[in-house]
Scaffold this motif. Sequence first.
Motif, PDB file in Angstrom:
ATOM      1  N   ALA A 175     -18.868  -6.286 -14.570  1.00 49.46           N
ATOM      2  CA  ALA A 175     -19.065  -6.263 -13.112  1.00 49.46           C
ATOM      3  C   ALA A 175     -19.502  -5.503 -13.355  1.00 49.46           C
ATOM      4  CB  ALA A 175     -18.167  -6.584 -12.510  1.00 49.46           C
ATOM      5  N   GLY A 176     -20.959  -5.186 -13.432  1.00 54.39           N
ATOM      6  CA  GLY A 176     -21.583  -3.479 -12.826  1.00 54.39           C
ATOM      7  C   GLY A 176     -23.074  -3.784 -12.396  1.00 54.39           C
ATOM      8  N   GLY A 177     -23.290  -4.841 -12.039  1.00 56.92           N
ATOM      9  CA  GLY A 177     -24.286  -5.463 -11.381  1.00 56.92           C
ATOM     10  C   GLY A 177     -24.025  -4.890  -9.460  1.00 56.92           C
ATOM     11  N   GLN A 178     -25.113  -4.388  -8.816  1.00 57.80           N
ATOM     12  CA  GLN A 178     -25.037  -4.458  -7.870  1.00 57.80           C
ATOM     13  C   GLN A 178     -24.948  -5.848  -6.909  1.00 57.80           C
ATOM     14  OE1 GLN A 178     -27.204  -0.664  -7.088  1.00 57.80           O
ATOM     15  NE2 GLN A 178     -25.768  -0.656  -5.485  1.00 57.80           N
ATOM     16  N   GLY A 179     -24.814  -6.431  -5.806  1.00 58.51           N
ATOM     17  CA  GLY A 179     -25.244  -7.676  -5.243  1.00 58.51           C
ATOM     18  C   GLY A 179     -26.859  -7.413  -4.568  1.00 58.51           C
TER      19      GLY A 179
ATOM     20  N   SER B 178     -15.712   0.311  -6.625  1.00 56.11           N
ATOM     21  CA  SER B 178     -14.723  -1.242  -6.812  1.00 56.11           C
ATOM     22  C   SER B 178     -13.036  -0.434  -7.058  1.00 56.11           C
ATOM     23  CB  SER B 178     -15.455  -1.627  -8.393  1.00 56.11           C
ATOM     24  OG  SER B 178     -16.926  -2.146  -8.410  1.00 56.11           O
ATOM     25  N   GLN B 179     -13.731   0.664  -7.673  1.00 55.70           N
ATOM     26  CA  GLN B 179     -11.670   1.173  -7.763  1.00 55.70           C
ATOM     27  C   GLN B 179     -11.546   1.656  -6.163  1.00 55.70           C
ATOM     28  OE1 GLN B 179     -13.355   5.086  -9.783  1.00 55.70           O
ATOM     29  NE2 GLN B 179     -12.197   4.211 -11.193  1.00 55.70           N
ATOM     30  N   ASP B 180     -12.681   1.806  -5.472  1.00 57.22           N
ATOM     31  CA  ASP B 180     -12.418   2.004  -4.291  1.00 57.22           C
ATOM     32  C   ASP B 180     -11.170   0.465  -3.541  1.00 57.22           C
ATOM     33  OD1 ASP B 180     -12.473   4.649  -4.368  1.00 57.22           O
ATOM     34  OD2 ASP B 180     -14.200   4.677  -2.972  1.00 57.22           O
ATOM     35  N   TYR B 181     -12.205  -0.244  -3.575  1.00 58.49           N
ATOM     36  CA  TYR B 181     -12.011  -1.948  -3.084  1.00 58.49           C
ATOM     37  C   TYR B 181     -10.807  -2.371  -3.622  1.00 58.49           C
ATOM     38  CZ  TYR B 181     -13.376  -7.070  -2.124  1.00 58.49           C
ATOM     39  OH  TYR B 181     -12.718  -8.015  -2.053  1.00 58.49           O
ATOM     40  N   PHE B 182     -10.030  -2.183  -4.865  1.00 54.29           N
ATOM     41  CA  PHE B 182      -9.021  -2.200  -5.277  1.00 54.29           C
ATOM     42  C   PHE B 182      -7.841  -1.631  -4.891  1.00 54.29           C
ATOM     43  CE2 PHE B 182     -11.557  -4.905  -8.412  1.00 54.29           C
ATOM     44  CZ  PHE B 182     -10.931  -5.333  -9.045  1.00 54.29           C
ATOM     45  N   ALA B 183      -7.919  -0.201  -4.828  1.00 57.44           N
ATOM     46  CA  ALA B 183      -7.323   0.217  -4.124  1.00 57.44           C
ATOM     47  C   ALA B 183      -6.430  -0.039  -3.157  1.00 57.44           C
ATOM     48  CB  ALA B 183      -7.462   1.869  -4.123  1.00 57.44           C
ATOM     49  N   GLU B 184      -7.665  -0.556  -2.011  1.00 58.45           N
ATOM     50  CA  GLU B 184      -7.279  -0.829  -0.615  1.00 58.45           C
ATOM     51  C   GLU B 184      -6.777  -1.980  -0.091  1.00 58.45           C
ATOM     52  OE1 GLU B 184     -11.581  -0.321   1.249  1.00 58.45           O
ATOM     53  OE2 GLU B 184     -11.660   1.587   0.856  1.00 58.45           O
ATOM     54  N   ASN B 185      -7.008  -2.870  -1.426  1.00 55.79           N
ATOM     55  CA  ASN B 185      -6.508  -4.272  -0.974  1.00 55.79           C
ATOM     56  C   ASN B 185      -5.431  -4.443  -2.420  1.00 55.79           C
ATOM     57  OD1 ASN B 185      -8.573  -6.408   0.880  1.00 55.79           O
ATOM     58  ND2 ASN B 185      -9.486  -4.642  -0.997  1.00 55.79           N
ATOM     59  N   LYS B 186      -4.449  -3.075  -2.367  1.00 52.87           N
ATOM     60  CA  LYS B 186      -3.580  -3.061  -3.074  1.00 52.87           C
ATOM     61  C   LYS B 186      -3.588  -4.211  -4.113  1.00 52.87           C
ATOM     62  CE  LYS B 186      -0.666  -2.179   0.805  1.00 52.87           C
ATOM     63  NZ  LYS B 186      -1.030  -1.395   0.243  1.00 52.87           N
ATOM     64  N   TYR B 187      -4.206  -4.072  -4.853  1.00 44.99           N
ATOM     65  CA  TYR B 187      -5.191  -4.962  -6.080  1.00 44.99           C
ATOM     66  C   TYR B 187      -4.669  -6.475  -6.635  1.00 44.99           C
ATOM     67  CZ  TYR B 187      -5.365  -0.339  -7.853  1.00 44.99           C
ATOM     68  OH  TYR B 187      -6.029   1.264  -7.775  1.00 44.99           O
ATOM     69  N   PHE B 188      -4.615  -7.016  -4.819  1.00 43.92           N
ATOM     70  CA  PHE B 188      -4.607  -8.175  -4.893  1.00 43.92           C
ATOM     71  C   PHE B 188      -2.999  -9.008  -5.185  1.00 43.92           C
ATOM     72  CE2 PHE B 188      -9.259  -7.756  -4.836  1.00 43.92           C
ATOM     73  CZ  PHE B 188      -9.433  -7.676  -4.191  1.00 43.92           C
ATOM     74  N   GLY B 189      -2.506  -7.952  -5.786  1.00 41.08           N
ATOM     75  CA  GLY B 189      -0.814  -8.302  -5.947  1.00 41.08           C
ATOM     76  C   GLY B 189      -0.540  -8.052  -7.373  1.00 41.08           C
ATOM     77  N   ALA B 190      -2.144  -7.911  -8.631  1.00 39.83           N
ATOM     78  CA  ALA B 190      -1.397  -7.214  -9.853  1.00 39.83           C
ATOM     79  C   ALA B 190      -0.885  -5.864  -9.506  1.00 39.83           C
ATOM     80  CB  ALA B 190      -2.662  -7.321 -10.513  1.00 39.83           C
ATOM     81  N   ASP B 191      -0.112  -5.934 -10.948  1.00 41.74           N
ATOM     82  CA  ASP B 191      -0.056  -4.474 -10.699  1.00 41.74           C
ATOM     83  C   ASP B 191      -0.929  -2.896 -11.505  1.00 41.74           C
ATOM     84  OD1 ASP B 191       3.139  -5.710 -11.063  1.00 41.74           O
ATOM     85  OD2 ASP B 191       2.621  -5.320 -13.360  1.00 41.74           O
TER      86      ASP B 191
ATOM     87  N   ASP C  26      -1.167  -0.706 -13.138  1.00 34.26           N
ATOM     88  CA  ASP C  26      -1.443  -0.431 -14.214  1.00 34.26           C
ATOM     89  C   ASP C  26      -2.116  -1.400 -15.202  1.00 34.26           C
ATOM     90  OD1 ASP C  26      -0.708   2.535 -13.670  1.00 34.26           O
ATOM     91  OD2 ASP C  26       1.672   1.290 -14.354  1.00 34.26           O
ATOM     92  N   ASP C  27      -2.311  -2.572 -14.938  1.00 36.05           N
ATOM     93  CA  ASP C  27      -2.098  -3.869 -15.433  1.00 36.05           C
ATOM     94  C   ASP C  27      -4.170  -4.215 -15.174  1.00 36.05           C
ATOM     95  OD1 ASP C  27      -0.782  -4.364 -16.687  1.00 36.05           O
ATOM     96  OD2 ASP C  27      -0.282  -5.774 -15.233  1.00 36.05           O
ATOM     97  N   ILE C  28      -4.820  -2.989 -14.155  1.00 38.38           N
ATOM     98  CA  ILE C  28      -5.745  -3.416 -13.836  1.00 38.38           C
ATOM     99  C   ILE C  28      -6.909  -1.635 -14.375  1.00 38.38           C
ATOM    100  CG2 ILE C  28      -8.356  -3.443 -12.344  1.00 38.38           C
ATOM    101  CD1 ILE C  28      -6.226  -5.687 -10.684  1.00 38.38           C
ATOM    102  N   VAL C  29      -7.851  -2.131 -15.905  1.00 39.11           N
ATOM    103  CA  VAL C  29      -8.418  -1.114 -16.076  1.00 39.11           C
ATOM    104  C   VAL C  29     -10.022  -1.166 -15.488  1.00 39.11           C
ATOM    105  CG1 VAL C  29      -8.986   0.480 -18.726  1.00 39.11           C
ATOM    106  CG2 VAL C  29      -6.648  -0.930 -18.111  1.00 39.11           C
ATOM    107  N   ILE C  30     -10.793  -0.348 -15.462  1.00 38.28           N
ATOM    108  CA  ILE C  30     -12.068  -0.348 -14.698  1.00 38.28           C
ATOM    109  C   ILE C  30     -12.705   1.216 -15.413  1.00 38.28           C
ATOM    110  CG2 ILE C  30     -13.806   0.430 -12.492  1.00 38.28           C
ATOM    111  CD1 ILE C  30     -11.504  -0.791 -11.185  1.00 38.28           C
ATOM    112  N   PHE C  31     -14.139   0.390 -16.267  1.00 39.06           N
ATOM    113  CA  PHE C  31     -14.327   0.900 -17.011  1.00 39.06           C
ATOM    114  C   PHE C  31     -15.913   1.430 -16.851  1.00 39.06           C
ATOM    115  CE2 PHE C  31     -13.600  -2.660 -19.816  1.00 39.06           C
ATOM    116  CZ  PHE C  31     -15.550  -2.438 -20.425  1.00 39.06           C
ATOM    117  N   GLU C  32     -17.077   2.296 -17.455  1.00 39.23           N
ATOM    118  CA  GLU C  32     -18.025   2.262 -16.902  1.00 39.23           C
ATOM    119  C   GLU C  32     -18.856   2.105 -17.865  1.00 39.23           C
ATOM    120  OE1 GLU C  32     -21.067   5.513 -14.988  1.00 39.23           O
ATOM    121  OE2 GLU C  32     -19.150   5.288 -14.236  1.00 39.23           O
ATOM    122  N   GLN C  33     -20.407   1.416 -18.045  1.00 35.06           N
ATOM    123  CA  GLN C  33     -21.133   0.701 -18.757  1.00 35.06           C
ATOM    124  C   GLN C  33     -22.324   2.037 -18.576  1.00 35.06           C
ATOM    125  OE1 GLN C  33     -22.637  -2.997 -16.345  1.00 35.06           O
ATOM    126  NE2 GLN C  33     -24.147  -2.791 -18.504  1.00 35.06           N
TER     127      GLN C  33
END
Length: 309
Positions: free
Chosen positions: A106-110, A171-184, A186-193
Amino acid sequence: MENIEQLRSDFERHGQGHVFAFWDKLTKQEQRHLVEDLETINIAEMTDMFTKANDKSLQLKTKDMKNLPQNLTKSAANCSEDEKLNYWDTTLREISLGHVGVILLAGGQGTRLGVEYPKGMFDIGLHSGKSLFQLQVERILKLQQLSESLTGQSGKIRLYIMTSDHTRQQSQDYFAENKYFGADRDDIVIFEQRIIPAFNDQGKFLMSSKYSVAKSPDGNGGLYRALREEKILDDLENHGIRYLHSHCVDNVLAKVADPLFLGYCISKGTESGNKIIEKMEPKEGLAVVVQIDDKIQVVEYSEINKTGG
Protein backbone atom coordinates in the motif's frame (compact mmCIF):
# COMPACT_ATOMS: atom_id res chain seq x y z
CA MET A 1 30.15 21.88 4.23
CA GLU A 2 33.51 20.16 4.14
CA ASN A 3 32.31 17.13 2.14
CA ILE A 4 30.87 19.05 -0.79
CA GLU A 5 33.82 18.48 -3.16
CA GLN A 6 33.89 14.74 -2.50
CA LEU A 7 30.12 14.56 -2.93
CA ARG A 8 30.29 16.47 -6.20
CA SER A 9 33.09 14.22 -7.42
CA ASP A 10 31.09 11.06 -6.61
CA PHE A 11 28.03 12.26 -8.50
CA GLU A 12 30.03 13.44 -11.50
CA ARG A 13 31.85 10.10 -11.65
CA HIS A 14 28.49 8.34 -11.91
CA GLY A 15 27.16 10.71 -14.56
CA GLN A 16 24.91 12.67 -12.22
CA GLY A 17 26.89 15.90 -11.93
CA HIS A 18 23.91 17.89 -13.23
CA VAL A 19 22.39 17.85 -9.73
CA PHE A 20 24.84 20.67 -8.90
CA ALA A 21 23.87 22.75 -11.95
CA PHE A 22 22.39 25.58 -9.87
CA TRP A 23 24.79 25.34 -6.93
CA ASP A 24 26.24 28.86 -7.26
CA LYS A 25 22.75 30.37 -7.42
CA LEU A 26 21.44 28.64 -4.30
CA THR A 27 21.19 30.23 -0.89
CA LYS A 28 23.24 28.73 1.94
CA GLN A 29 20.11 27.06 3.27
CA GLU A 30 19.26 25.62 -0.14
CA GLN A 31 22.81 24.35 -0.57
CA ARG A 32 22.60 22.65 2.80
CA HIS A 33 19.27 21.08 1.79
CA LEU A 34 20.75 19.75 -1.46
CA VAL A 35 23.77 18.24 0.31
CA GLU A 36 21.60 16.55 2.92
CA ASP A 37 19.35 15.22 0.15
CA LEU A 38 22.25 13.83 -1.89
CA GLU A 39 23.87 12.23 1.14
CA THR A 40 20.83 9.97 1.51
CA ILE A 41 21.39 8.53 -1.97
CA ASN A 42 23.63 5.53 -2.59
CA ILE A 43 24.79 6.86 -5.93
CA ALA A 44 26.69 3.72 -6.98
CA GLU A 45 23.73 1.44 -6.22
CA MET A 46 21.18 3.66 -7.97
CA THR A 47 23.10 4.05 -11.21
CA ASP A 48 23.93 0.34 -11.22
CA MET A 49 20.22 -0.47 -10.87
CA PHE A 50 19.37 1.69 -13.86
CA THR A 51 22.14 0.14 -15.95
CA LYS A 52 21.00 -3.40 -15.19
CA ALA A 53 17.36 -2.55 -15.84
CA ASN A 54 18.31 -1.42 -19.34
CA ASP A 55 20.85 -4.15 -20.10
CA LYS A 56 19.37 -6.06 -23.01
CA SER A 57 21.52 -9.09 -22.24
CA LEU A 58 19.73 -9.43 -18.91
CA GLN A 59 16.23 -9.08 -20.32
CA LEU A 60 13.84 -12.01 -20.51
CA LYS A 61 14.27 -14.42 -23.40
CA THR A 62 10.58 -14.52 -24.19
CA LYS A 63 11.12 -16.65 -27.29
CA ASP A 64 12.20 -19.46 -24.96
CA MET A 65 9.02 -19.42 -22.87
CA LYS A 66 7.57 -22.80 -21.91
CA ASN A 67 4.54 -23.91 -19.95
CA LEU A 68 5.15 -24.87 -16.35
CA PRO A 69 5.51 -28.56 -15.53
CA GLN A 70 2.10 -29.97 -14.60
CA ASN A 71 3.30 -31.17 -11.22
CA LEU A 72 3.91 -27.53 -10.21
CA THR A 73 0.40 -26.30 -10.91
CA LYS A 74 -3.13 -26.90 -9.70
CA SER A 75 -6.42 -25.51 -10.93
CA ALA A 76 -9.13 -24.70 -8.43
CA ALA A 77 -11.65 -25.64 -11.10
CA ASN A 78 -10.30 -29.19 -11.11
CA CYS A 79 -10.10 -29.71 -7.36
CA SER A 80 -12.46 -32.24 -5.83
CA GLU A 81 -14.69 -31.11 -2.97
CA ASP A 82 -12.65 -33.23 -0.58
CA GLU A 83 -9.44 -31.53 -1.72
CA LYS A 84 -10.98 -28.08 -1.31
CA LEU A 85 -12.23 -28.92 2.16
CA ASN A 86 -8.81 -30.25 3.13
CA TYR A 87 -7.05 -27.09 1.89
CA TRP A 88 -9.53 -24.88 3.74
CA ASP A 89 -9.17 -26.83 6.97
CA THR A 90 -5.38 -26.79 6.69
CA THR A 91 -5.31 -22.99 6.45
CA LEU A 92 -7.88 -22.40 9.18
CA ARG A 93 -5.97 -24.65 11.56
CA GLU A 94 -2.74 -22.77 10.84
CA ILE A 95 -4.58 -19.50 11.51
CA SER A 96 -5.74 -20.83 14.87
CA LEU A 97 -2.08 -21.44 15.73
CA GLY A 98 -1.07 -17.91 14.74
CA HIS A 99 1.05 -19.12 11.83
CA VAL A 100 -0.55 -16.99 9.07
CA GLY A 101 0.20 -13.39 8.17
CA VAL A 102 -0.83 -11.00 5.39
CA ILE A 103 1.32 -8.43 3.60
CA LEU A 104 -0.61 -5.57 2.06
CA LEU A 105 1.28 -3.53 -0.54
CA ALA A 106 0.00 0.00 0.00
CA GLY A 107 2.83 2.39 -0.78
CA GLY A 108 1.13 4.20 -3.65
CA GLN A 109 -0.86 7.38 -3.50
CA GLY A 110 -4.26 7.51 -5.18
CA THR A 111 -3.10 9.83 -7.96
CA ARG A 112 -4.65 7.79 -10.78
CA LEU A 113 -7.80 7.49 -8.69
CA GLY A 114 -7.98 11.27 -8.59
CA VAL A 115 -7.22 11.68 -4.87
CA GLU A 116 -4.22 12.93 -2.92
CA TYR A 117 -4.23 10.38 -0.13
CA PRO A 118 -3.18 6.70 0.17
CA LYS A 119 -5.03 4.23 -2.05
CA GLY A 120 -6.13 2.21 0.95
CA MET A 121 -8.30 5.08 2.17
CA PHE A 122 -10.22 5.23 -1.11
CA ASP A 123 -14.00 4.75 -1.08
CA ILE A 124 -14.72 2.60 -4.14
CA GLY A 125 -18.40 3.47 -4.21
CA LEU A 126 -19.98 0.69 -2.18
CA HIS A 127 -23.28 1.50 -0.47
CA SER A 128 -21.50 0.84 2.82
CA GLY A 129 -18.89 3.49 2.06
CA LYS A 130 -16.16 1.10 3.15
CA SER A 131 -12.62 1.91 2.09
CA LEU A 132 -10.09 -0.52 0.67
CA PHE A 133 -8.31 -0.70 4.02
CA GLN A 134 -11.54 -1.51 5.84
CA LEU A 135 -12.44 -4.27 3.40
CA GLN A 136 -9.04 -5.92 3.86
CA VAL A 137 -9.23 -5.85 7.65
CA GLU A 138 -12.80 -7.15 7.80
CA ARG A 139 -11.91 -10.10 5.59
CA ILE A 140 -9.10 -10.97 7.98
CA LEU A 141 -11.44 -10.75 10.96
CA LYS A 142 -13.87 -13.09 9.19
CA LEU A 143 -11.16 -15.67 8.62
CA GLN A 144 -10.19 -15.51 12.28
CA GLN A 145 -13.83 -16.15 13.16
CA LEU A 146 -14.07 -19.12 10.79
CA SER A 147 -10.83 -20.53 12.19
CA GLU A 148 -12.09 -20.33 15.74
CA SER A 149 -15.40 -21.94 14.78
CA LEU A 150 -13.53 -24.90 13.28
CA THR A 151 -10.86 -25.39 15.92
CA GLY A 152 -12.25 -23.78 19.06
CA GLN A 153 -8.96 -21.91 19.31
CA SER A 154 -8.64 -18.16 18.83
CA GLY A 155 -5.75 -17.32 16.52
CA LYS A 156 -4.72 -14.03 14.96
CA ILE A 157 -3.67 -13.12 11.43
CA ARG A 158 -0.98 -10.47 11.67
CA LEU A 159 -1.36 -7.74 9.03
CA TYR A 160 1.75 -6.06 7.66
CA ILE A 161 1.08 -2.94 5.59
CA MET A 162 3.89 -1.63 3.41
CA THR A 163 3.55 2.11 2.94
CA SER A 164 5.93 4.77 1.66
CA ASP A 165 7.27 8.08 2.89
CA HIS A 166 4.26 9.71 1.19
CA THR A 167 1.60 7.46 2.72
CA ARG A 168 2.81 6.13 6.06
CA GLN A 169 1.65 8.86 8.42
CA GLN A 170 -1.73 9.28 6.74
CA SER A 171 -2.27 5.52 6.83
CA GLN A 172 -1.35 5.32 10.52
CA ASP A 173 -3.65 8.22 11.39
CA TYR A 174 -6.49 6.72 9.35
CA PHE A 175 -6.33 3.38 11.15
CA ALA A 176 -6.13 5.07 14.54
CA GLU A 177 -9.09 7.34 13.77
CA ASN A 178 -11.17 4.31 12.75
CA LYS A 179 -10.10 2.20 15.74
CA TYR A 180 -8.38 -0.26 13.39
CA PHE A 181 -11.77 -1.36 12.05
CA GLY A 182 -12.26 -3.75 14.93
CA ALA A 183 -8.85 -5.41 14.73
CA ASP A 184 -6.40 -5.37 17.60
CA ARG A 185 -3.99 -2.51 17.22
CA ASP A 186 -1.02 -4.74 17.98
CA ASP A 187 -1.91 -7.05 15.09
CA ILE A 188 -1.46 -4.33 12.45
CA VAL A 189 2.13 -3.42 11.61
CA ILE A 190 2.72 -0.47 9.30
CA PHE A 191 6.18 -0.19 7.78
CA GLU A 192 7.83 1.81 5.03
CA GLN A 193 9.47 0.96 1.74
CA ARG A 194 12.46 2.87 0.42
CA ILE A 195 12.25 6.08 -1.57
CA ILE A 196 14.71 6.26 -4.48
CA PRO A 197 15.58 8.85 -7.16
CA ALA A 198 13.46 9.10 -10.30
CA PHE A 199 15.33 8.75 -13.62
CA ASN A 200 14.68 10.09 -17.08
CA ASP A 201 15.09 7.84 -20.13
CA GLN A 202 18.78 8.74 -20.35
CA GLY A 203 19.50 7.58 -16.80
CA LYS A 204 19.77 11.05 -15.29
CA PHE A 205 18.21 11.90 -11.94
CA LEU A 206 15.17 14.14 -12.25
CA MET A 207 15.08 17.20 -10.03
CA SER A 208 11.95 18.32 -8.17
CA SER A 209 13.57 21.70 -7.57
CA LYS A 210 16.96 23.36 -7.99
CA TYR A 211 18.03 21.88 -4.66
CA SER A 212 16.27 18.51 -4.36
CA VAL A 213 16.13 15.27 -6.33
CA ALA A 214 12.73 13.92 -7.38
CA LYS A 215 12.05 10.63 -5.60
CA SER A 216 9.40 7.93 -5.52
CA PRO A 217 8.77 4.57 -3.77
CA ASP A 218 10.92 1.70 -5.07
CA GLY A 219 7.92 -0.34 -6.21
CA ASN A 220 6.48 -3.62 -5.02
CA GLY A 221 9.87 -5.21 -5.62
CA GLY A 222 11.12 -3.06 -2.78
CA LEU A 223 9.21 -5.31 -0.40
CA TYR A 224 12.13 -7.67 0.16
CA ARG A 225 14.55 -4.94 1.19
CA ALA A 226 11.90 -3.33 3.39
CA LEU A 227 11.20 -6.62 5.17
CA ARG A 228 14.85 -6.75 6.17
CA GLU A 229 15.56 -3.08 6.82
CA GLU A 230 12.33 -2.44 8.74
CA LYS A 231 12.90 -5.51 10.95
CA ILE A 232 9.74 -7.24 9.71
CA LEU A 233 11.62 -10.51 9.29
CA ASP A 234 12.45 -10.37 12.99
CA ASP A 235 8.82 -9.65 13.81
CA LEU A 236 7.67 -12.64 11.75
CA GLU A 237 10.05 -14.91 13.60
CA ASN A 238 9.14 -13.51 17.01
CA HIS A 239 5.43 -14.12 16.36
CA GLY A 240 5.89 -17.60 14.90
CA ILE A 241 4.46 -16.70 11.50
CA ARG A 242 5.25 -19.37 8.92
CA TYR A 243 3.01 -18.46 5.98
CA LEU A 244 2.40 -15.12 4.27
CA HIS A 245 -0.10 -14.02 1.69
CA SER A 246 0.87 -10.85 -0.19
CA HIS A 247 -1.28 -8.70 -2.47
CA CYS A 248 -1.89 -5.09 -3.50
CA VAL A 249 -4.31 -2.90 -1.57
CA ASP A 250 -6.22 -1.88 -4.71
CA ASN A 251 -6.98 -5.51 -5.59
CA VAL A 252 -10.45 -5.29 -4.11
CA LEU A 253 -11.42 -8.75 -5.36
CA ALA A 254 -8.45 -10.46 -3.68
CA LYS A 255 -9.36 -13.29 -1.34
CA VAL A 256 -7.24 -12.23 1.59
CA ALA A 257 -5.20 -15.16 2.94
CA ASP A 258 -7.25 -17.35 0.59
CA PRO A 259 -7.66 -20.64 2.49
CA LEU A 260 -7.92 -22.66 -0.71
CA PHE A 261 -4.70 -21.26 -2.17
CA LEU A 262 -2.74 -21.16 1.07
CA GLY A 263 -3.87 -24.64 2.03
CA TYR A 264 -2.65 -26.01 -1.29
CA CYS A 265 0.75 -24.28 -0.92
CA ILE A 266 1.10 -25.48 2.67
CA SER A 267 0.24 -29.06 1.74
CA LYS A 268 2.88 -29.00 -1.01
CA GLY A 269 5.53 -27.51 1.27
CA THR A 270 6.30 -24.90 -1.35
CA GLU A 271 8.54 -21.93 -0.61
CA SER A 272 6.55 -19.62 -2.87
CA GLY A 273 3.27 -19.80 -4.75
CA ASN A 274 1.63 -17.55 -7.32
CA LYS A 275 -2.12 -17.39 -7.75
CA ILE A 276 -3.28 -16.57 -11.27
CA ILE A 277 -6.33 -16.66 -13.52
CA GLU A 278 -6.52 -18.13 -17.00
CA LYS A 279 -6.51 -15.84 -20.00
CA MET A 280 -9.78 -15.67 -21.88
CA GLU A 281 -7.87 -15.47 -25.16
CA PRO A 282 -4.18 -15.15 -26.19
CA LYS A 283 -4.17 -11.38 -26.69
CA GLU A 284 -5.76 -10.53 -23.36
CA GLY A 285 -3.66 -7.99 -21.48
CA LEU A 286 -2.49 -10.22 -18.66
CA ALA A 287 0.96 -11.32 -17.57
CA VAL A 288 1.82 -15.01 -17.83
CA VAL A 289 3.78 -17.36 -15.58
CA VAL A 290 6.21 -19.43 -17.62
CA GLN A 291 9.46 -21.35 -17.44
CA ILE A 292 12.49 -19.86 -19.17
CA ASP A 293 15.57 -22.05 -19.04
CA ASP A 294 15.40 -23.47 -15.51
CA LYS A 295 13.63 -20.55 -13.90
CA ILE A 296 9.96 -19.80 -13.34
CA GLN A 297 9.22 -16.21 -14.25
CA VAL A 298 6.40 -13.75 -14.74
CA VAL A 299 6.36 -12.14 -18.17
CA GLU A 300 4.27 -9.02 -18.68
CA TYR A 301 1.96 -8.98 -21.68
CA SER A 302 3.79 -5.89 -22.93
CA GLU A 303 6.98 -7.99 -23.24
CA ILE A 304 5.39 -10.53 -25.57
CA ASN A 305 5.02 -9.74 -29.25
CA LYS A 306 2.19 -10.98 -31.43
CA THR A 307 4.05 -14.15 -32.34
CA GLY A 308 4.80 -14.97 -28.70
CA GLY A 309 8.54 -14.42 -29.12
